[in-house]
Design an enzyme around this catalytic site. Structure first.
Site, mmCIF file in Angstrom:
data_model
loop_
_atom_site.group_PDB
_atom_site.id
_atom_site.type_symbol
_atom_site.label_atom_id
_atom_site.label_comp_id
_atom_site.label_asym_id
_atom_site.label_seq_id
_atom_site.Cartn_x
_atom_site.Cartn_y
_atom_site.Cartn_z
ATOM 1 N N SER A 156 -9.641 1.783 2.521
ATOM 2 C CA SER A 156 -8.612 2.515 1.683
ATOM 3 C C SER A 156 -7.667 1.898 1.135
ATOM 4 C CB SER A 156 -7.999 3.562 2.663
ATOM 5 O OG SER A 156 -7.334 2.908 3.792
ATOM 6 N N SER A 213 -10.125 -1.018 6.363
ATOM 7 C CA SER A 213 -9.667 -0.820 5.240
ATOM 8 C C SER A 213 -8.993 -2.129 4.722
ATOM 9 C CB SER A 213 -8.725 0.370 5.248
ATOM 10 O OG SER A 213 -9.395 1.425 5.663
ATOM 11 N N LYS A 243 0.895 -1.321 -0.075
ATOM 12 C CA LYS A 243 0.074 0.015 0.075
ATOM 13 C C LYS A 243 0.864 1.071 0.002
ATOM 14 C CE LYS A 243 -3.940 1.724 2.662
ATOM 15 N NZ LYS A 243 -4.861 1.262 3.895
#
Length: 430
Positions: free
Chosen positions: A151, A175, A75
């Site tokens: 996210s 997330s 990420k």
């Protein structure tokens, strides 16, 4: 035979060790898949020369760890030396990290090759969608008009689209689990505190972690439950040892089940898929225990979780609300109630989200709805483990339409019980 792009990280690592495939070939094909992106926009930065150089070196050397030669991504919010860390924020668009997050260091030590980064919601501020002014919007590979979740939407979408073999995300408000559910992959929120957070931060010098407990965690997303275990083993804190699963046969599991609640009623598509999965568990011999645990008020726990999320951001600003200690007692009482429940039940199964992936929605956050339901209803089911710090994963179950995720919650520090259960469930073709 399964295409290389669709295999799990564990299978690819085994193939490299056995000489059935080279790391260079795997890495070349993964980079080609990213370059041919049909519009998912999951991977936002790559380093091809580095990746191929490391792959060729891996092919010349003896295995260095369980992920030897496996290309993967992380990420955007994790520091990777030489790559941008933007958090999707235009103010950070030009920042290039010069040091690795602990997770990145440990994945590399295990033989993984970090070839790029996956997209995020700006400042990780949306659990339902992934979009930012730096890299744009990530779409769901199953339907480009729909969300990949947030996210860590880039991570889940990349896995579903065959653009990576493993990714590492974060889970403050679902997330990891929500994108995994919407994209039909696996995502694990480990027991709180097991995986170090160092280097998971906005640009700047290393952040000194607060000693006051928070609900923020980081964990892996993958194409198989086995990959979750591999990633967790190599990234967990040095003091921590993965406890063995409670059982190794599906028929030995006692499975707590709740599939609906008035505060976040599931859609027909989600309810049908999960009901069929529970029926399949019963046919496989698992003992099904229906109903909420004694002493657990899920609506109250969702409210307590909301405070904990607010507390997390307050602590980031150096503030400690007056009611923090009282709330911490309530949080520990909730964990104790769950732990007592797990004396008789092995895992708890419930929806990851009340819905499947929904259409992109750029309207103001507080005005959004999903099929007439409140947008923040997505938080209800994931709040149970979020509040208590229990390990929880989202696993895909059979669905005729868009992916549906089942959430598996396990006792504190018994992450492998959830992982093994998910492996067994997959083998039973739930």
């Amino acid at each position: 035979m399964t295409e290389i792009e669709d295999q799990s990280a564990t299978d690819i690592a085994a193939g490299i060790r056995a000489g059935k495939v080279t790391s260079e070939e795997v890495t070349e094909r993964m980079l080609a898949r990213i370059a041919a992106d049909p519009g998912v926009n999951a991977i936002v930065e790559t380093r091809p020369e580095y990746g191929l150089e490391r792959a060729r070196a891996a092919d010349r050397s003896e295995p260095t760890g369980p992920l030897h030669g496996v290309p993967m991504t992380v990420k955007d919010a994790f520091n990777v030396a030489g790559l941008h860390t933007t958090w999707g924020n235009p103010g950070f668009a030009n920042y290039v990290a010069d040091w690795d997050a602990t997770v990145v260091e440990r994945l590399t030590e295990a033989g993984a090759i970090i070839v790029g980064k996956s997209n995020v919601q700006e400042m990780l501020a949306d659990y339902g969608q992934t979009d930012n002014e730096v890299y744009g919007r990530t779409s769901n590979p199953h339907d480009l008009t729909r969300t990949a979740g947030g996210s860590s939407g880039g991570a889940a979408a990349a896995l579903a689209a065959g653009m990576t073999y493993l990714d590492y995300g974060s889970d403050l408000v679902g997330s990891i689990r929500l994108p995994a559910s919407y994209c039909g992959v696996y995502g694990l929120r480990p027991t709180t505190g097991v995986v170090p957070l160092r280097g998971f931060q906005p640009p700047g010098p290393p952040v000194v972690e607060t000693e006051f407990p928070t609900v923020s965690t980081v964990g892996p997303l993958a194409r198989s439950a086995t990959d979750l275990r591999t990633a967790l083993r190599v990234t967990g804190a040095k003091w921590w040892q993965l406890q063995p699963p409670r059982h190794r046969k599906l028929a030995d599991y006692r499975v707590g089940v709740v599939l609906d609640h008035d505060q976040a009623p599931v859609t027909g598509e989600v309810g049908s898929a999960l009901s069929q999965a529970v029926d399949a568990l019963g046919r496989a011999g698992a003992t099904i225990v229906e109903g909420w645990p004694a002493g657990i008020d899920p609506a109250e726990q969702a409210e307590l979780f909301g405070f904990q999320v607010s507390l997390f951001f307050a602590l980031m600003e150096g503030k400690l609300p007056a009611e923090a200690v009282e709330q911490e007692y309530k949080r520990m009482a909730a964990r104790a109630a769950w732990q007592q429940y797990f004396e008789e039940v092995d895992v708890f199964l419930c929806p990851t989200s009340f819905t499947t992936a929904f259409p992109h929605d750029s309207s103001p956050f507080d005005e959004r709805t999903i099929d007439g339901r409140p947008y923040d209803a997505q938080v209800f089911w994931i709040s149970l483990a979020g509040l208590t710090g229990l390990p929880a994963l989202s696993m895909p179950v059979a669905s005729p339409g868009l992916p549906v995720g089942a959430q598996v919650i396990a006792p504190f520090h018994e992450d492998d019980t959830a992982i093994t259960f998910a492996e067994l469930a997959a083998a039973a073709r739930l």
